[in-house]
Design a protein around this motif. Sequence first.
Motif, PDB file in Angstrom:
ATOM      1  N   PHE A 284      35.107  20.669  -5.521  1.00 61.74           N
ATOM      2  CA  PHE A 284      36.294  21.079  -4.790  1.00 61.74           C
ATOM      3  C   PHE A 284      36.934  22.276  -5.476  1.00 61.74           C
ATOM      4  N   ILE A 285      37.607  23.110  -4.684  1.00 63.96           N
ATOM      5  CA  ILE A 285      38.572  24.062  -5.237  1.00 63.96           C
ATOM      6  C   ILE A 285      39.898  23.317  -5.351  1.00 63.96           C
ATOM      7  N   VAL A 286      40.502  23.363  -6.530  1.00 66.84           N
ATOM      8  CA  VAL A 286      41.755  22.629  -6.753  1.00 66.84           C
ATOM      9  C   VAL A 286      42.910  23.375  -6.091  1.00 66.84           C
ATOM     10  N   PRO A 287      43.998  22.679  -5.754  1.00 62.16           N
ATOM     11  CA  PRO A 287      45.172  23.350  -5.180  1.00 62.16           C
ATOM     12  C   PRO A 287      45.756  24.382  -6.148  1.00 62.16           C
ATOM     13  N   GLU A 288      46.517  25.326  -5.600  1.00 53.88           N
ATOM     14  CA  GLU A 288      47.064  26.407  -6.420  1.00 53.88           C
ATOM     15  C   GLU A 288      48.007  25.908  -7.502  1.00 53.88           C
ATOM     16  N   ASN A 289      48.655  24.779  -7.276  1.00 56.64           N
ATOM     17  CA  ASN A 289      49.609  24.267  -8.254  1.00 56.64           C
ATOM     18  C   ASN A 289      48.960  23.379  -9.307  1.00 56.64           C
ATOM     19  N   VAL A 290      47.635  23.287  -9.294  1.00 57.85           N
ATOM     20  CA  VAL A 290      46.912  22.438 -10.247  1.00 57.85           C
ATOM     21  C   VAL A 290      46.137  23.303 -11.234  1.00 57.85           C
ATOM     22  N   ASN A 291      46.333  23.040 -12.517  1.00 53.19           N
ATOM     23  CA  ASN A 291      45.531  23.688 -13.550  1.00 53.19           C
ATOM     24  C   ASN A 291      44.244  22.898 -13.717  1.00 53.19           C
ATOM     25  N   ARG A 292      43.143  23.512 -13.330  1.00 51.16           N
ATOM     26  CA  ARG A 292      41.867  22.781 -13.330  1.00 51.16           C
ATOM     27  C   ARG A 292      41.509  22.215 -14.703  1.00 51.16           C
ATOM     28  N   ASP A 293      41.661  23.008 -15.755  1.00 59.63           N
ATOM     29  CA  ASP A 293      41.292  22.545 -17.092  1.00 59.63           C
ATOM     30  C   ASP A 293      42.151  21.357 -17.518  1.00 59.63           C
ATOM     31  N   ASP A 294      43.429  21.401 -17.196  1.00 57.07           N
ATOM     32  CA  ASP A 294      44.308  20.277 -17.525  1.00 57.07           C
ATOM     33  C   ASP A 294      43.921  19.037 -16.732  1.00 57.07           C
ATOM     34  N   LEU A 295      43.511  19.232 -15.479  1.00 63.89           N
ATOM     35  CA  LEU A 295      43.090  18.095 -14.657  1.00 63.89           C
ATOM     36  C   LEU A 295      41.823  17.463 -15.227  1.00 63.89           C
ATOM     37  N   VAL A 296      40.867  18.280 -15.653  1.00 62.06           N
ATOM     38  CA  VAL A 296      39.643  17.755 -16.253  1.00 62.06           C
ATOM     39  C   VAL A 296      39.981  16.941 -17.499  1.00 62.06           C
ATOM     40  N   LYS A 297      40.860  17.482 -18.312  1.00 66.96           N
ATOM     41  CA  LYS A 297      41.282  16.772 -19.535  1.00 66.96           C
ATOM     42  C   LYS A 297      41.953  15.450 -19.186  1.00 66.96           C
ATOM     43  N   TYR A 298      42.837  15.467 -18.204  1.00 69.91           N
ATOM     44  CA  TYR A 298      43.543  14.269 -17.762  1.00 69.91           C
ATOM     45  C   TYR A 298      42.570  13.200 -17.268  1.00 69.91           C
ATOM     46  N   LEU A 299      41.602  13.617 -16.468  1.00 66.04           N
ATOM     47  CA  LEU A 299      40.630  12.658 -15.948  1.00 66.04           C
ATOM     48  C   LEU A 299      39.819  12.031 -17.072  1.00 66.04           C
ATOM     49  N   ARG A 300      39.409  12.847 -18.028  1.00 71.74           N
ATOM     50  CA  ARG A 300      38.615  12.304 -19.128  1.00 71.74           C
ATOM     51  C   ARG A 300      39.434  11.343 -19.977  1.00 71.74           C
ATOM     52  N   GLU A 301      40.707  11.620 -20.124  1.00 68.38           N
ATOM     53  CA  GLU A 301      41.585  10.693 -20.846  1.00 68.38           C
ATOM     54  C   GLU A 301      41.705   9.363 -20.115  1.00 68.38           C
ATOM     55  N   ASN A 302      41.411   9.397 -18.820  1.00 71.28           N
ATOM     56  CA  ASN A 302      41.459   8.180 -18.007  1.00 71.28           C
ATOM     57  C   ASN A 302      40.071   7.637 -17.682  1.00 71.28           C
ATOM     58  N   GLY A 303      39.081   8.065 -18.463  1.00 72.95           N
ATOM     59  CA  GLY A 303      37.743   7.493 -18.340  1.00 72.95           C
ATOM     60  C   GLY A 303      36.910   8.027 -17.202  1.00 72.95           C
ATOM     61  N   ILE A 304      37.226   9.233 -16.732  1.00 76.21           N
ATOM     62  CA  ILE A 304      36.499   9.825 -15.605  1.00 76.21           C
ATOM     63  C   ILE A 304      35.943  11.173 -16.045  1.00 76.21           C
ATOM     64  N   GLU A 305      34.642  11.332 -15.943  1.00 79.36           N
ATOM     65  CA  GLU A 305      34.040  12.609 -16.297  1.00 79.36           C
ATOM     66  C   GLU A 305      34.252  13.611 -15.169  1.00 79.36           C
ATOM     67  N   ASP A 345      27.656   3.525  -6.664  1.00 73.40           N
ATOM     68  CA  ASP A 345      28.712   2.550  -6.900  1.00 73.40           C
ATOM     69  C   ASP A 345      29.973   3.170  -7.508  1.00 73.40           C
ATOM     70  N   VAL A 346      30.140   4.480  -7.332  1.00 70.12           N
ATOM     71  CA  VAL A 346      31.340   5.128  -7.854  1.00 70.12           C
ATOM     72  C   VAL A 346      32.565   4.663  -7.062  1.00 70.12           C
ATOM     73  N   ASP A 347      33.682   4.481  -7.765  1.00 70.46           N
ATOM     74  CA  ASP A 347      34.913   4.011  -7.135  1.00 70.46           C
ATOM     75  C   ASP A 347      35.743   5.216  -6.700  1.00 70.46           C
ATOM     76  N   VAL A 348      35.519   5.649  -5.461  1.00 76.05           N
ATOM     77  CA  VAL A 348      36.199   6.838  -4.948  1.00 76.05           C
ATOM     78  C   VAL A 348      37.704   6.621  -4.900  1.00 76.05           C
ATOM     79  N   ASN A 349      38.136   5.434  -4.527  1.00 75.75           N
ATOM     80  CA  ASN A 349      39.572   5.149  -4.445  1.00 75.75           C
ATOM     81  C   ASN A 349      40.227   5.277  -5.808  1.00 75.75           C
ATOM     82  N   PHE A 350      39.603   4.721  -6.836  1.00 75.23           N
ATOM     83  CA  PHE A 350      40.162   4.780  -8.190  1.00 75.23           C
ATOM     84  C   PHE A 350      40.288   6.224  -8.660  1.00 75.23           C
ATOM     85  N   ILE A 351      39.212   7.003  -8.484  1.00 73.13           N
ATOM     86  CA  ILE A 351      39.217   8.393  -8.951  1.00 73.13           C
ATOM     87  C   ILE A 351      40.229   9.211  -8.155  1.00 73.13           C
ATOM     88  N   SER A 352      40.263   9.027  -6.855  1.00 70.62           N
ATOM     89  CA  SER A 352      41.211   9.768  -6.013  1.00 70.62           C
ATOM     90  C   SER A 352      42.650   9.430  -6.378  1.00 70.62           C
TER      91      SER A 352
END
Length: 360
Positions: A284-305, A345-352
């Motif tokens: 996906f292209i992230v929304p303009e108000n989202v910093n992609r690198d920060d989002l990646v870091k946030y997801l990994r902190e929450n167990g999502i690659e 078996d990925v949990d789309v709801n959890f990740i979303s």
Amino acid sequence: MIKLIKPYISFDEVQNEFKDIFDSGWFTKGKYVEVFRNEIKKYTGAKHAYLTTSATTALTMALKALDIKNGDEVIVSDFSFPATANVVEDLGAIPVFADVSLKTYNMLPFELENKITSKTKAVIYVDALGNPGGVTEIKDLCEKYNLPLIEDAACSIGSSENGIKCGNIADITCFSFHPRKLLTTGEGGAVTFNNESFVEFFEVKLNHGAKVENGKFDFVDYGYNYRLPELQAVMGIKQFQKIDSIVDSRNKIRDEYVNKLSEIGFKIQVINSNVVHNVQSLVFIVPENVNRDDLVKYLRENGIEGTIGTYCLSGTSYYKNKYNSVQSNAMYLENNTITLPCYDDVDVNFISDKIKSYGE
């Protein structure tokens, strides 16, 4: 950690064939390699298929088959993994970067035409993240200018355009079977083509330059050991038996993500109506108000690659310093795309939900 992808293969599926190989002691150039080659030809519709150690070595051999030399120019899709340009650079040729669409992420036809010079000897079109959308139009342009087309289909086994499978569209097509791919042999690759004039080249070059004539084994050229072993071929065979169901499953997961994330401004890679996309990578292209690198870091902190889509080749340090020809769309995509986990078996709801909670 919820990984980006899980292999669609288990030890239970291959153990009988693995035992057969160990019992026979025949680890290379055996029957399973031939079966795998035939599966690739049958599936893609290509007349010829050769297995290699990677897509990188497949691309190298494709360029050599086209006799690309020092100083030649090869026009390259700019949004890809560096191997696409590295193989050109390694031969002393010059990679000329063509910018890509912000929708499909693929080479723009007018960019190709604008980059053609008297030194242009070939074009490498990348199916960005498994999406071949536009390759037929690029092929038509290549035919207009009498340029051979290499399709870097590293990501696109199982994809097609206009009902024609990747592997049977370009003059030469190169696949990858890396662990991140939906069909993996651990490492590995393949080259497919229809042109009979390439056959002897690949037969000889991929066998150390050897040729058998009248029962006599002789080295008639220099060559390489880029062969895929028997064990890895078995893995490929098993996954080919279910590749279409894998593609269908990944498209359903893609639709689930789109339903969840489009409402908050995430824009999915556009797949044209005449294309079947294997969803090699869900990007996906992230929304303009989202910093992609920060989002990646946030997801990994929450167990999502999560990771970037892929790279703007012209913007990497090496190519930027040498050629100073950074392409704007490709750079935008490198900075603003995110790849999310996609497998059965990925949990789309959890990740979303985690993505929606980012920034709260």
